[in-house]
Scaffold this active site. Structure first.
Site, PDB file in Angstrom:
ATOM      1  NE  ARG A 182      -3.770   0.314   2.046  1.00 16.53           N
ATOM      2  CZ  ARG A 182      -4.752   0.662   3.283  1.00 16.53           C
ATOM      3  NH1 ARG A 182      -4.561  -0.203   4.367  1.00 16.53           N
ATOM      4  NH2 ARG A 182      -5.358   1.841   2.964  1.00 16.53           N
TER       5      ARG A 182
ATOM      6  CB  CYS B 294      -1.846   3.422   9.595  1.00 15.38           C
ATOM      7  SG  CYS B 294      -3.278   3.706  10.597  1.00 15.38           S
TER       8      CYS B 294
END
Length: 280
Positions: free
Chosen positions: A177, A235
C-alpha cells in the site's frame, strides 16, 4: 506502568481486589463481525468495545475513515464499559493488538493513565490455556470516569507534511500500500511524500507479541528515528498507527499520531501522493 502485560499477569489482576476493566477490541479491515467474534469467545469479564462506533467518529473526507471521537461520546462509552476514576484498563484483540492499540492510545489521549495491552493479544491468552467466556453478558454497572482530551499529541495533514521534511514520518501500512501497488479502501494509492515505510506487522514476533525493546529500537533507528528528531505516524485511518506508537514507546521513542492518516490525505486532491519504494 508498561505498555503491555502478560496473559498470566492479567489473570492475577482479574482475581485481585481491584480488577481492571478489560476491553475486547475485535476489529479487522474488511471484517464487520467483531461483536460476533467476541460472543464466540472472549476473556472472562471483558466488555466489547466497538472500534467503528465507540473508538471513532463517523467517517468524513476531512477526518478520514476513523476520526477521533467526540470526547463526550467517548466518555459515555467508557462509562458504559464500567470504567471508574483511577481504574486500570486492559485492552486486547485477536490480531496482535493492531486494533486494540487504538483503544490503548485513545484512552491515554483522554487522560486514562493506566492502560495496557495484553502482549500477544487473545492468542497469548489461549496459548496459556486460560479459559474463555462465550455469549454477550449484561452491561456492567455504569462507571463515573471523567475524560479530558489532549494528553497525547496529534497532528493534521499540514503537520504530517512538515514532519516528513523536518522530522521522521512513518507509514505503518503494509509495504504494497505504501508503494501504491494496491489500495483497497482509500481514494488514491501511494504515500505522503517524504514518509518512510515501516509496516506495523514488523513490530511483532511470530507469536503476536511485541519484539523485545532492543530489537524495536534497532528497527526504528534503522528507519531514521532518534530522540532528537520529532516522529509522526500514520496508517490508513489512524488505527494501526496507534499500534506503531505503542511499539515506539516500548523502544523508547515518543511519537505524534496523524489520526486522519492516508484516508484523509488521499481524499484531498490538493495533497500530492508519492509511489514506489522511496519516500519521495
Amino acid at each position: 506502568m508498561g505498555v503491555t502485560i502478560t496473559a498470566f499477569e492479567l489473570r492475577e489482576l482479574l482475581d485481585s481486589d481491584t480488577p481492571p476493566v478489560v476491553l475486547d477490541v475485535r476489529w479487522a479491515l474488511g471484517d464487520p463481525h467483531g461483536r460476533e467474534h467476541y460472543a464466540e469467545g472472549h476473556i472472562p469479564g471483558a466488555v466489547f468495545a466497538d472500534l467503528d462506533r465507540e473508538l471513532a467518529a463517523p467517517p468524513s473526507p476531512e477526518g478520514g475513515r476513523h476520526p477521533l471521537p467526540d470526547l463526550a461520546d467517548l466518555q459515555a462509552s467508557a462509562r458504559k464499559w464500567g470504567l471508574r476514576e483511577a481504574q486500570q484498563v486492559v485492552v486486547y484483540d485477536d490480531l496482535g493488538n493492531t486494533a486494540a492499540g487504538r483503544a490503548w492510545w485513545l484512552l491515554r489521549y483522554a487522560g486514562i493513565a493506566h492502560v495496557t495491552l495484553v502482549d500477544g493479544a487473545l492468542g497469548a491468552w489461549r496459548a496459556a490455556g486460560l479459559p474463555l467466556e462465550s455469549g454477550v453478558p449484561a452491561d456492567p454497572p455504569a462507571g463515573d470516569v471523567v475524560l479530558r482530551a489532549g494528553h497525547l499529541p496529534v497532528t493534521d495533514a499540514d503537520g504530517a507534511s512538515e514532519l516528513a521534511v523536518e522530522g521522521l514520518l512513518l507509514d505503518a501500512r503494509a509495504g504494497e500500500r505504501y508503494r501504491g501497488e494496491v489500495e483497497p479502501v482509500d481514494p488514491r494509492a501511494g504515500h505522503i511524500p517524504g514518509a518512510v515505510s515501516a509496516p506495523t506487522g514488523e513490530n511483532l514476533a511470530a507469536d503476536g507479541t511485541f519484539l523485545p525493546a532492543d530489537e524495536l529500537r534497532k528497527r526504528f533507528e534503522g528507519e531514521g528515528a532518534t530522540r532528537a528528531k520529532p516522529i509522526g505516524v500514520y496508517c490508513g485511518s489512524g488505527v494501526t498507527a496507534a499500534h506503531q506508537i505503542a511499539a515506539l514507546e516500548i523502544a523508547g521513542f515518543e511519537a505524534v499520531l496523524f489520526p486522519g492518516s492516508w484516508s484523509a490525505w488521499s481524499a484531498d486532491p490538493a495533497r500530492p501522493a508519492a509511489t514506489g519504494p522511496s519516500p519521495s
